[in-house]
Design a protein around this motif. Structure first.
Motif, PDB file in Angstrom:
ATOM      1  N   TRP A  11     -32.142 -26.682 -13.875  1.00  0.00           N
ATOM      2  CA  TRP A  11     -31.357 -27.078 -15.035  1.00  0.00           C
ATOM      3  C   TRP A  11     -32.154 -26.821 -16.305  1.00  0.00           C
ATOM      4  CZ3 TRP A  11     -33.684 -30.318 -11.588  1.00  0.00           C
ATOM      5  CH2 TRP A  11     -34.637 -31.216 -12.095  1.00  0.00           C
ATOM      6  N   GLY A  12     -31.462 -26.802 -17.431  1.00  0.00           N
ATOM      7  CA  GLY A  12     -32.130 -26.578 -18.702  1.00  0.00           C
ATOM      8  C   GLY A  12     -31.171 -26.772 -19.865  1.00  0.00           C
ATOM      9  N   ASP A  13     -31.736 -26.800 -21.067  1.00  0.00           N
ATOM     10  CA  ASP A  13     -30.924 -27.004 -22.271  1.00  0.00           C
ATOM     11  C   ASP A  13     -30.124 -25.759 -22.636  1.00  0.00           C
ATOM     12  OD1 ASP A  13     -31.909 -29.582 -22.530  1.00  0.00           O
ATOM     13  OD2 ASP A  13     -33.620 -28.927 -23.755  1.00  0.00           O
ATOM     14  N   TYR A  14     -30.737 -24.585 -22.422  1.00  0.00           N
ATOM     15  CA  TYR A  14     -30.068 -23.334 -22.765  1.00  0.00           C
ATOM     16  C   TYR A  14     -30.344 -22.290 -21.691  1.00  0.00           C
ATOM     17  CZ  TYR A  14     -29.406 -25.258 -27.465  1.00  0.00           C
ATOM     18  OH  TYR A  14     -29.035 -26.043 -28.524  1.00  0.00           O
ATOM     19  N   VAL A 112     -27.045 -26.472 -18.880  1.00  0.00           N
ATOM     20  CA  VAL A 112     -26.674 -25.866 -17.600  1.00  0.00           C
ATOM     21  C   VAL A 112     -27.397 -26.553 -16.453  1.00  0.00           C
ATOM     22  CG1 VAL A 112     -26.212 -23.644 -18.686  1.00  0.00           C
ATOM     23  CG2 VAL A 112     -28.483 -24.113 -17.773  1.00  0.00           C
ATOM     24  N   ALA A 113     -26.797 -26.466 -15.273  1.00  0.00           N
ATOM     25  CA  ALA A 113     -27.413 -26.964 -14.043  1.00  0.00           C
ATOM     26  C   ALA A 113     -26.803 -26.205 -12.872  1.00  0.00           C
ATOM     27  CB  ALA A 113     -27.205 -28.475 -13.886  1.00  0.00           C
ATOM     28  N   TYR A 114     -27.664 -25.752 -11.975  1.00  0.00           N
ATOM     29  CA  TYR A 114     -27.220 -24.970 -10.829  1.00  0.00           C
ATOM     30  C   TYR A 114     -27.938 -25.446  -9.569  1.00  0.00           C
ATOM     31  CZ  TYR A 114     -25.891 -21.857 -14.649  1.00  0.00           C
ATOM     32  OH  TYR A 114     -25.368 -21.351 -15.816  1.00  0.00           O
ATOM     33  N   ARG A 115     -27.301 -25.182  -8.443  1.00  0.00           N
ATOM     34  CA  ARG A 115     -27.950 -25.375  -7.148  1.00  0.00           C
ATOM     35  C   ARG A 115     -27.987 -24.008  -6.460  1.00  0.00           C
ATOM     36  NH1 ARG A 115     -25.554 -29.864  -5.419  1.00  0.00           N
ATOM     37  NH2 ARG A 115     -23.757 -28.767  -4.560  1.00  0.00           N
ATOM     38  N   ILE A 116     -29.195 -23.537  -6.194  1.00  0.00           N
ATOM     39  CA  ILE A 116     -29.403 -22.202  -5.623  1.00  0.00           C
ATOM     40  C   ILE A 116     -29.590 -22.319  -4.119  1.00  0.00           C
ATOM     41  CG2 ILE A 116     -30.861 -20.151  -5.638  1.00  0.00           C
ATOM     42  CD1 ILE A 116     -31.718 -20.936  -8.482  1.00  0.00           C
ATOM     43  N   HIS A 117     -28.763 -21.604  -3.369  1.00  0.00           N
ATOM     44  CA  HIS A 117     -28.923 -21.486  -1.917  1.00  0.00           C
ATOM     45  C   HIS A 117     -29.480 -20.094  -1.640  1.00  0.00           C
ATOM     46  CE1 HIS A 117     -26.313 -25.064  -1.067  1.00  0.00           C
ATOM     47  NE2 HIS A 117     -25.817 -24.719  -2.240  1.00  0.00           N
ATOM     48  N   ALA A 118     -30.532 -20.025  -0.863  1.00  0.00           N
ATOM     49  CA  ALA A 118     -31.160 -18.732  -0.607  1.00  0.00           C
ATOM     50  C   ALA A 118     -31.813 -18.725   0.772  1.00  0.00           C
ATOM     51  CB  ALA A 118     -32.197 -18.413  -1.684  1.00  0.00           C
ATOM     52  N   ARG A 119     -32.111 -17.540   1.225  1.00  0.00           N
ATOM     53  CA  ARG A 119     -32.891 -17.357   2.447  1.00  0.00           C
ATOM     54  C   ARG A 119     -33.902 -16.252   2.170  1.00  0.00           C
ATOM     55  NH1 ARG A 119     -31.369 -12.740   5.063  1.00  0.00           N
ATOM     56  NH2 ARG A 119     -29.393 -11.814   4.365  1.00  0.00           N
ATOM     57  N   PHE A 120     -34.883 -16.135   3.030  1.00  0.00           N
ATOM     58  CA  PHE A 120     -35.851 -15.060   2.860  1.00  0.00           C
ATOM     59  C   PHE A 120     -36.006 -14.286   4.156  1.00  0.00           C
ATOM     60  CE2 PHE A 120     -38.160 -18.967   3.793  1.00  0.00           C
ATOM     61  CZ  PHE A 120     -38.907 -18.606   4.901  1.00  0.00           C
ATOM     62  N   GLU A 121     -36.350 -13.023   3.987  1.00  0.00           N
ATOM     63  CA  GLU A 121     -36.588 -12.144   5.125  1.00  0.00           C
ATOM     64  C   GLU A 121     -38.070 -11.804   5.175  1.00  0.00           C
ATOM     65  OE1 GLU A 121     -34.193  -8.784   4.246  1.00  0.00           O
ATOM     66  OE2 GLU A 121     -32.285  -9.884   4.375  1.00  0.00           O
ATOM     67  N   LEU A 122     -38.603 -11.675   6.370  1.00  0.00           N
ATOM     68  CA  LEU A 122     -39.983 -11.228   6.531  1.00  0.00           C
ATOM     69  C   LEU A 122     -40.039  -9.717   6.351  1.00  0.00           C
ATOM     70  CD1 LEU A 122     -41.162 -13.362   9.599  1.00  0.00           C
ATOM     71  CD2 LEU A 122     -41.505 -13.818   7.171  1.00  0.00           C
ATOM     72  N   THR A 123     -41.027  -9.258   5.624  1.00  0.00           N
ATOM     73  CA  THR A 123     -41.172  -7.830   5.353  1.00  0.00           C
ATOM     74  C   THR A 123     -42.177  -7.203   6.317  1.00  0.00           C
ATOM     75  OG1 THR A 123     -42.999  -8.103   3.775  1.00  0.00           O
ATOM     76  CG2 THR A 123     -40.759  -8.369   2.925  1.00  0.00           C
ATOM     77  N   ALA A 124     -42.434  -5.916   6.103  1.00  0.00           N
ATOM     78  CA  ALA A 124     -43.384  -5.195   6.948  1.00  0.00           C
ATOM     79  C   ALA A 124     -44.810  -5.694   6.752  1.00  0.00           C
ATOM     80  CB  ALA A 124     -43.304  -3.697   6.659  1.00  0.00           C
ATOM     81  N   SER A 160     -36.836 -22.188 -20.689  1.00  0.00           N
ATOM     82  CA  SER A 160     -37.513 -22.635 -19.477  1.00  0.00           C
ATOM     83  C   SER A 160     -36.590 -23.497 -18.626  1.00  0.00           C
ATOM     84  CB  SER A 160     -38.780 -23.410 -19.831  1.00  0.00           C
ATOM     85  OG  SER A 160     -38.450 -24.553 -20.601  1.00  0.00           O
ATOM     86  N   ALA A 161     -36.852 -23.487 -17.319  1.00  0.00           N
ATOM     87  CA  ALA A 161     -36.017 -24.209 -16.362  1.00  0.00           C
ATOM     88  C   ALA A 161     -36.813 -25.316 -15.697  1.00  0.00           C
ATOM     89  CB  ALA A 161     -35.471 -23.247 -15.306  1.00  0.00           C
TER      90      ALA A 161
END
Length: 222
Positions: A11-14, A112-124, A160-161
């Motif tokens: 979240w943040g002011d701008y 503003v305010a958000y909820r981020i859903h994410a996943r990560f993949e392992l690389t080489a 800044s967030a």
């Protein structure tokens, strides 16, 4: 949640998630872009062994706008001048703000305010001891402690967030009850050739939730 999934509130002011088609004046998208969300996660935790993929963004506050005028510089330092200075060991690379300043209007998002859903993949680069559970635990620990490699920001570095781990054991904020077609939105940049290629997708806000298609999906326009 799977072992390689995370959930983070920011979240943040701008905020300003700049539309690339606006050449002069900065105009934000209505909602955080996947590339901006990835930047927030990488600011908290990044290793060559993992690759972040955003799966969903929840909008937790009503979409509000603010119009401001900001001082910016009109030019950037020439890459040719930098290369010449590197070869010669000297050169003029200064950029004098007082001589190159100009005012530009910007259409920003506020509160503003958000909820981020994410996943990560392992690389080489991942080794035999690198597991999804290991990196998910590291990310959660850093998020809970407020640790980051550099300060996360909401589109532009001056915005800044703040961030916090989205604890599923507590009541979660409900996304805004709004559904709309957001049009074509920047997904991310593809670094396959000599120049990065922007990729877009058709963004749909469904009851405050923006679902992000997979990177290899046919929904991505390259």
């Amino acid at each position: 949640m799977s072992a390689n999934s995370v959930c983070l509130q920011v979240w943040g002011d701008y905020a300003c998630f700049t539309r690339p088609e606006m050449k002069v004046e900065r105009v934000s998208y209505d909602v955080m872009t996947p590339s901006a969300a990835r930047g927030v996660l990488e600011a908290i935790f990044w290793k060559p062994q993992i690759l972040w993929r955003i799966t969903q963004i929840d909008v937790l506050k009503p979409i509000r706008w603010a119009s401001v005028r900001r001082n910016e510089v009109a030019n950037v330092i020439s890459a040719d001048n930098v290369k010449t200075a590197m070869k010669r060991g000297q050169g003029t690379l200064g950029l004098y703000v007082e001589e190159d300043r100009q005012q530009r209007a910007a259409l920003l998002l506020r509160e503003v305010a958000y909820r981020i859903h994410a996943r990560f993949e392992l690389t080489a680069h991942a080794g035999p001891d690198d597991t999804p559970a290991k990196y998910a635990a590291i990310f959660r620990r850093r998020a809970e402690k407020g640790q980051c490699f550099n300060q996360p920001y909401l589109g532009c570095r001056e915005f800044s967030a703040a961030f916090a781990w989205a604890d599923t054991a507590e009541p979660e904020p409900v996304p805004i009850p709004e559904t709309r077609d957001l049009g074509w939105m920047l997904y991310d940049l593809e670094y396959g050739g000599t120049e990065p290629t922007p990729c877009f997708f058709r963004a749909q806000l469904d009851n405050g939730t923006l679902r992000i298609p997979a990177w290899d999906s046919e929904e991505i326009a390259r």
